[in-house]
Design a protein around this motif. Structure first.
Motif, PDB file in Angstrom:
ATOM      1  N   SER A  68       0.747  -1.205  -0.104  1.00 23.08           N
ATOM      2  CA  SER A  68       0.096  -0.075  -0.088  1.00 23.08           C
ATOM      3  C   SER A  68       0.780   1.256   0.062  1.00 23.08           C
ATOM      4  CB  SER A  68      -0.968   0.070   1.382  1.00 23.08           C
ATOM      5  OG  SER A  68      -0.214  -0.262   2.372  1.00 23.08           O
ATOM      6  N   ALA A 102      -1.697  -4.193  -0.035  1.00 23.73           N
ATOM      7  CA  ALA A 102      -2.018  -3.987   1.480  1.00 23.73           C
ATOM      8  C   ALA A 102      -0.614  -3.863   2.126  1.00 23.73           C
ATOM      9  CB  ALA A 102      -2.485  -5.509   2.144  1.00 23.73           C
TER      10      ALA A 102
ATOM     11  N   SER B  40      -7.606 -10.765   2.349  1.00 19.76           N
ATOM     12  CA  SER B  40      -8.112  -9.427   2.839  1.00 19.76           C
ATOM     13  C   SER B  40      -9.545  -9.681   3.738  1.00 19.76           C
ATOM     14  CB  SER B  40      -8.720  -8.967   1.492  1.00 19.76           C
ATOM     15  OG  SER B  40      -7.702  -8.585   0.533  1.00 19.76           O
ATOM     16  N   ASP B  43      -7.919  -9.460   6.994  1.00 21.98           N
ATOM     17  CA  ASP B  43      -7.451  -8.075   7.545  1.00 21.98           C
ATOM     18  C   ASP B  43      -8.772  -7.362   7.891  1.00 21.98           C
ATOM     19  OD1 ASP B  43      -5.019  -8.575   6.853  1.00 21.98           O
ATOM     20  OD2 ASP B  43      -5.138  -7.555   4.770  1.00 21.98           O
ATOM     21  N   SER B  44      -9.866  -7.565   7.139  1.00 21.52           N
ATOM     22  CA  SER B  44     -11.132  -6.996   7.664  1.00 21.52           C
ATOM     23  C   SER B  44     -11.616  -7.213   8.836  1.00 21.52           C
ATOM     24  CB  SER B  44     -12.285  -7.151   6.262  1.00 21.52           C
ATOM     25  OG  SER B  44     -11.683  -6.472   5.308  1.00 21.52           O
ATOM     26  N   ARG B  47      -9.756  -5.795  11.493  1.00 20.60           N
ATOM     27  CA  ARG B  47     -10.061  -4.461  11.921  1.00 20.60           C
ATOM     28  C   ARG B  47     -11.453  -4.340  12.469  1.00 20.60           C
ATOM     29  NH1 ARG B  47      -7.892  -3.641   6.531  1.00 20.60           N
ATOM     30  NH2 ARG B  47     -10.058  -3.559   5.680  1.00 20.60           N
ATOM     31  N   ALA B 108     -10.906  -3.743  -1.259  1.00 19.98           N
ATOM     32  CA  ALA B 108     -10.113  -3.909   0.101  1.00 19.98           C
ATOM     33  C   ALA B 108      -9.487  -2.879   0.567  1.00 19.98           C
ATOM     34  CB  ALA B 108      -9.314  -5.174   0.048  1.00 19.98           C
ATOM     35  N   ARG B 111     -11.903   0.175   1.754  1.00 17.60           N
ATOM     36  CA  ARG B 111     -12.280  -0.447   2.798  1.00 17.60           C
ATOM     37  C   ARG B 111     -11.229  -0.160   4.047  1.00 17.60           C
ATOM     38  NH1 ARG B 111     -16.189  -3.280   5.319  1.00 17.60           N
ATOM     39  NH2 ARG B 111     -17.445  -3.664   3.214  1.00 17.60           N
ATOM     40  N   SER B 112     -10.017  -0.396   4.061  1.00 18.31           N
ATOM     41  CA  SER B 112      -8.944  -0.223   4.797  1.00 18.31           C
ATOM     42  C   SER B 112      -8.697   1.222   5.234  1.00 18.31           C
ATOM     43  CB  SER B 112      -7.522  -1.047   4.280  1.00 18.31           C
ATOM     44  OG  SER B 112      -6.959  -0.427   3.060  1.00 18.31           O
ATOM     45  N   ASP B 115     -11.632   2.316   7.308  1.00 19.05           N
ATOM     46  CA  ASP B 115     -11.395   1.631   8.614  1.00 19.05           C
ATOM     47  C   ASP B 115     -10.570   2.342   9.441  1.00 19.05           C
ATOM     48  OD1 ASP B 115     -13.367  -0.104   8.210  1.00 19.05           O
ATOM     49  OD2 ASP B 115     -12.002  -1.905   7.857  1.00 19.05           O
ATOM     50  N   SER B 116      -9.590   3.153   8.924  1.00 15.55           N
ATOM     51  CA  SER B 116      -8.508   3.647   9.559  1.00 15.55           C
ATOM     52  C   SER B 116      -9.067   5.129  10.184  1.00 15.55           C
ATOM     53  CB  SER B 116      -7.348   4.250   8.737  1.00 15.55           C
ATOM     54  OG  SER B 116      -7.689   4.973   7.842  1.00 15.55           O
TER      55      SER B 116
END
Lengths: 110, 193
Positions: A68, A102, B40, B43-44, B47, B108, B111-112, B115-116
């Protein structure tokens, strides 16, 4: 060749992982065949880089993860160039698919 | 809380991933190394679990109090989003090459980023428009669940900027709009006096 090609791809800045070139559902027929032919049970059905000869032209396909922190389009083009360079002087068409963006592994793990 | 049972293309489910995070058990452990969608998903879920702890000072599994509809919606959306989806083209230096990224990888990523945002969790994430054609306008829609008391407008503006930056960095999409909708405001439980 596949291992050295894998290493060449991983050496590209921003590449975090190389995933099996085919989805699981695409690999299932091969898995089934290897189960039926027990002497072939160890056959590699999850090649990370798929390289095929199509009538004189070499076709290479790979699915990668990109950090990322990187710039995905630039990373993808660099991967294509690395594959092309690795397979030189063959006439090559390259297919690169980004399947995950990621943080690099180690930051999150599996 | 019950988890959606829909099966991903790889044959696994969100429930299996959740169980893996809780117990370390998974029917096919090597699969987690080789499946980007399951990665992914993990990861989700991590979080989401962290957000659940922040929002409720409780864990994901124990959030089934009748006040967790927002989380059920997020889990249901996750099941839909954890698929490769459409193929998004990337410009190639050589006409013989085919370069692309999956819609699932971009969703994804969105979304990341969402989510931050402190005190918020991404709900549904959608890319609206024909992402398979370079230059076509694409609108990004993000639904958010936010904790009551957090200032929404400045954070939404900040999130919109972060999303624009991430999408410009990781895609060549022609982003025409980034729409952020707060679909749930979560009132954290108060201590009894």
């Amino acid at each position: 060749m596949s291992t050295s090609l894998h290493q060449a791809i991983m050496a590209v800045d921003g590449v975090t992982e190389v995933f099996p070139a085919r989805n699981l559902w695409q690999r299932l027929p091969g898995r089934a065949a290897s189960l039926l032919q027990r002497n072939n049970a160890d056959a590699d059905d999850s090649a990370l880089v798929e390289v095929r000869d199509l009538g004189g032209r070499t076709e290479a396909a790979v699915r990668i993860g990109v950090s990322s922190d990187a710039r995905t389009p630039e990373v993808v083009r660099a991967v294509a160039a690395a594959i092309r360079n690795h397979l030189s002087p063959a006439d090559v068409s390259v297919k690169v698919t980004v399947v995950r963006i990621a943080p690099a592994r180690g930051a999150a793990g599996v | 809380m019950s988890m959606p049972h829909d099966v991903f293309e790889c044959g696994h489910t969100l429930e299996e991933l959740s169980l893996y995070l809780d117990t370390g058990e998974f029917p096919d452990p090597p699969h987690l190394e080789s499946c980007p969608e399951c990665r992914s998903g993990l990861d989700s879920l991590r979080r989401l679990s962290a957000a659940g702890e922040e929002l409720f000072a409780n864990d994901l599994a124990a959030a089934g109090s009748g006040r967790d509809d927002w989380m059920k919606d997020i889990l249901a959306n996750l099941t839909l989003e954890l698929r490769p989806g459409r193929s998004i083209p990337l410009h190639s230096d050589d006409p013989a090459d085919t370069l692309s990224e999956t819609e699932g990888s971009v969703i994804a990523l969105v979304r990341s980023v969402a989510d931050s945002l402190p005190g918020a969790v991404a709900g549904k994430v959608r890319l609206e428009g024909d992402v398979t054609v370079p230059g076509e306008p694409v609108a990004v829609h993000v639904d958010l669940a936010v904790l009551f008391g957090h200032p929404l407008m400045p954070r939404a503006a900040s999130l919109r900027q972060d999303l624009a930056t991430a999408l410009a960095r990781h895609t060549e999409l022609n982003i025409s709009a980034i729409d952020i909708t707060v679909t749930d405001v979560i009132d954290a439980p108060r201590e009894e006096l």
